[in-house]
Design a protein around this motif. Sequence first.
Motif, PDB file in Angstrom:
ATOM      1  N   HIS A  84      69.061  25.985  19.255  1.00 18.85           N
ATOM      2  CA  HIS A  84      67.950  24.798  19.037  1.00 18.85           C
ATOM      3  C   HIS A  84      67.316  24.993  17.859  1.00 18.85           C
ATOM      4  O   HIS A  84      67.111  26.175  17.247  1.00 18.85           O
ATOM      5  CB  HIS A  84      66.726  24.776  20.268  1.00 18.85           C
ATOM      6  CG  HIS A  84      66.169  26.238  20.490  1.00 18.85           C
ATOM      7  ND1 HIS A  84      64.778  26.319  19.768  1.00 18.85           N
ATOM      8  CD2 HIS A  84      66.244  27.403  21.154  1.00 18.85           C
ATOM      9  CE1 HIS A  84      64.347  27.430  19.981  1.00 18.85           C
ATOM     10  NE2 HIS A  84      65.286  27.951  20.699  1.00 18.85           N
ATOM     11  N   ASP A  95      64.465  32.612  16.288  1.00 14.14           N
ATOM     12  CA  ASP A  95      64.430  32.147  17.702  1.00 14.14           C
ATOM     13  C   ASP A  95      65.148  30.584  17.506  1.00 14.14           C
ATOM     14  O   ASP A  95      64.543  29.688  17.250  1.00 14.14           O
ATOM     15  CB  ASP A  95      63.132  31.985  18.443  1.00 14.14           C
ATOM     16  CG  ASP A  95      63.092  31.382  20.058  1.00 14.14           C
ATOM     17  OD1 ASP A  95      64.087  30.935  20.255  1.00 14.14           O
ATOM     18  OD2 ASP A  95      61.977  31.307  20.465  1.00 14.14           O
ATOM     19  N   GLY A  96      66.316  30.603  18.086  1.00 11.04           N
ATOM     20  CA  GLY A  96      66.903  29.002  18.214  1.00 11.04           C
ATOM     21  C   GLY A  96      67.895  28.893  17.040  1.00 11.04           C
ATOM     22  O   GLY A  96      69.203  29.010  16.936  1.00 11.04           O
ATOM     23  N   GLU A 127      63.667  22.440  22.436  1.00  5.75           N
ATOM     24  CA  GLU A 127      64.101  23.211  23.564  1.00  5.75           C
ATOM     25  C   GLU A 127      62.816  23.869  23.859  1.00  5.75           C
ATOM     26  O   GLU A 127      62.556  24.056  25.134  1.00  5.75           O
ATOM     27  CB  GLU A 127      64.854  24.245  22.984  1.00  5.75           C
ATOM     28  CG  GLU A 127      65.345  25.535  24.082  1.00  5.75           C
ATOM     29  CD  GLU A 127      64.549  26.758  24.204  1.00  5.75           C
ATOM     30  OE1 GLU A 127      64.927  27.368  25.103  1.00  5.75           O
ATOM     31  OE2 GLU A 127      63.517  26.878  23.610  1.00  5.75           O
ATOM     32  N   GLU A 128      61.704  23.964  23.286  1.00  6.26           N
ATOM     33  CA  GLU A 128      60.509  24.740  23.576  1.00  6.26           C
ATOM     34  C   GLU A 128      59.432  23.968  24.410  1.00  6.26           C
ATOM     35  O   GLU A 128      58.584  24.635  24.974  1.00  6.26           O
ATOM     36  CB  GLU A 128      59.833  25.110  22.116  1.00  6.26           C
ATOM     37  CG  GLU A 128      60.756  26.168  21.283  1.00  6.26           C
ATOM     38  CD  GLU A 128      60.890  27.528  21.795  1.00  6.26           C
ATOM     39  OE1 GLU A 128      60.198  27.756  22.985  1.00  6.26           O
ATOM     40  OE2 GLU A 128      61.359  28.417  21.119  1.00  6.26           O
ATOM     41  N   HIS A 191      71.596  34.196  20.324  1.00  3.83           N
ATOM     42  CA  HIS A 191      70.186  34.089  20.542  1.00  3.83           C
ATOM     43  C   HIS A 191      69.713  35.407  20.409  1.00  3.83           C
ATOM     44  O   HIS A 191      70.362  36.350  20.860  1.00  3.83           O
ATOM     45  CB  HIS A 191      69.796  33.209  21.954  1.00  3.83           C
ATOM     46  CG  HIS A 191      68.512  32.626  21.686  1.00  3.83           C
ATOM     47  ND1 HIS A 191      67.224  33.426  21.810  1.00  3.83           N
ATOM     48  CD2 HIS A 191      67.980  31.260  22.088  1.00  3.83           C
ATOM     49  CE1 HIS A 191      66.099  32.522  21.764  1.00  3.83           C
ATOM     50  NE2 HIS A 191      66.802  31.352  21.585  1.00  3.83           N
ATOM     51  N   GLN A 194      64.681  38.393  22.494  1.00  2.61           N
ATOM     52  CA  GLN A 194      63.257  38.017  22.721  1.00  2.61           C
ATOM     53  C   GLN A 194      62.710  39.096  23.684  1.00  2.61           C
ATOM     54  O   GLN A 194      61.807  38.814  24.613  1.00  2.61           O
ATOM     55  CB  GLN A 194      63.102  36.669  23.415  1.00  2.61           C
ATOM     56  CG  GLN A 194      63.422  35.580  22.297  1.00  2.61           C
ATOM     57  CD  GLN A 194      63.207  34.259  22.951  1.00  2.61           C
ATOM     58  OE1 GLN A 194      64.032  33.753  23.850  1.00  2.61           O
ATOM     59  NE2 GLN A 194      62.178  33.553  22.591  1.00  2.61           N
ATOM     60  N   HIS A 358      67.316  28.844  28.477  1.00  6.10           N
ATOM     61  CA  HIS A 358      67.541  28.756  27.078  1.00  6.10           C
ATOM     62  C   HIS A 358      68.480  27.198  27.453  1.00  6.10           C
ATOM     63  O   HIS A 358      68.684  26.851  28.596  1.00  6.10           O
ATOM     64  CB  HIS A 358      68.568  29.804  26.889  1.00  6.10           C
ATOM     65  CG  HIS A 358      67.853  30.930  26.415  1.00  6.10           C
ATOM     66  ND1 HIS A 358      67.488  31.006  25.187  1.00  6.10           N
ATOM     67  CD2 HIS A 358      67.851  32.143  27.015  1.00  6.10           C
ATOM     68  CE1 HIS A 358      66.910  32.145  24.871  1.00  6.10           C
ATOM     69  NE2 HIS A 358      67.038  32.795  26.261  1.00  6.10           N
TER      70      HIS A 358
HETATM   71 ZN    ZN Z   1      64.980  29.839  21.906  1.00  2.00          ZN
END
Ligand code: ZN
Length: 420
Positions: A84, A95-96, A127-128, A191, A194, A358
């Motif tokens: 994303h 992130d993404g 996505e978030e 990805h 995290q 995800h």
């Molecule tokens: Zn993400």
Amino acid sequence: MQTTELTTRAEGVIGRCQRLASFSEDSDSTRRTFLSPPMHACHQEIARWMEPLDAQVRIDAAGNFRAVYPAAQPNAPRLLIGSHLDTVPNAGAYDGVLGVVLAVALLEELRGRRLAFAIEVIGFSEEEGVRFGAPFIGSRALVGRLDHELLGAFDKRGISVQKAIESFGLNPADISQAALDKDVVGYLEFHIEQGPVLETLNLPLAAVEAIAGQSRLEFTFLGHANHAGTTPMHLRRDAIAGAAEWIVTVERVAQELSGLVATVGKIEAEPGATNVIASEAKLSLDVRHSSDEIRSRATNSLIHQAREIAARRGLSVRESTKLNQRAVAMDPFLVGEIERAIVKTGCTPHRMVSGAGHDAMILAEKVPSAMIFLRSPGGISHDPAESVSQEDVEKAIACGMHLLDQLASSPEFYKRTNRA
Ligand SMILES: [Zn+2]
């Protein structure tokens, strides 16, 4: 692949992620929400990188960036690779975005070589869940779940998803054209992890075998408010003390069950004064596991224990379920191929469960999907300090190239061409 060339490629990937982080709604930090003006600039930048690749670029009606790199032959199957492009407020650069930038790097690394399948790079628009409070708007369009209800959702300024799509210059009537075509045989997503698992194991990469299911509940312990100075300890019905005993129970239950994570992340007390015994304590509970059965058994046990603690302390407790999301298994064939590719890259293979949701979880509803995690230094994400090491990006590119070659020569992969 020469090591120095791979190093240059990885440096380029990191540089591009940092460049995209500058396309932001905020001047001093990164925030790029669904169909915001900086998303335009982000799309244009990626399209510019892809110009030499002879890929067909389009933005679908849900605002997803899509670019198809053709196969050696026409009418070939298609593999999707991406992640994303939207971010949380005060976001990091990876992130993404890293998953999209890595997909472009893999096409560049092919150096004009065409495979037996086409590759579609995809940068999901959302996505978030930041702008509309509903996550996965982009990937939901691909599986046919961007429905009327979601189109009618409003952001804080009173703009609907439908209106946001129109304002971005797209036509909501074309959303059905964003859906997955029948020739798509798989989805791969790189990805950042995290979390701290790969760093703790000292490993750069992992194959994700499942995305954990989630239960979210709200608990309210009810007692009796009274004077903190005049009420003896044995005559109290203290809602906070009952809640506290239960919170420690939640932690102990999760520690004793392998793979389970359970969190009380929020507590609110009434009346909320220093000199008053609390009459009410409201708490959140978040429980996750790759097995739906284990998650639901653990959740039921925690409900039972809340009642037991409440009863023993002269309190009452009520709970309500806010979310009950099933675990999603990644495609076993693709997970196995990712592991083989990790070994060919010279790394120790490792399988893990993603505790976070995800896009791959949404795509898995329709096509075989799998993810590759890259180590997150310090386990940090959703923060400007989020990072990734250049050496790990080199390994991710090498792993991705092995994976593409493996899939290109795999009869099992092509069997999937007929699943539609
Ligand atoms: Zn993400």
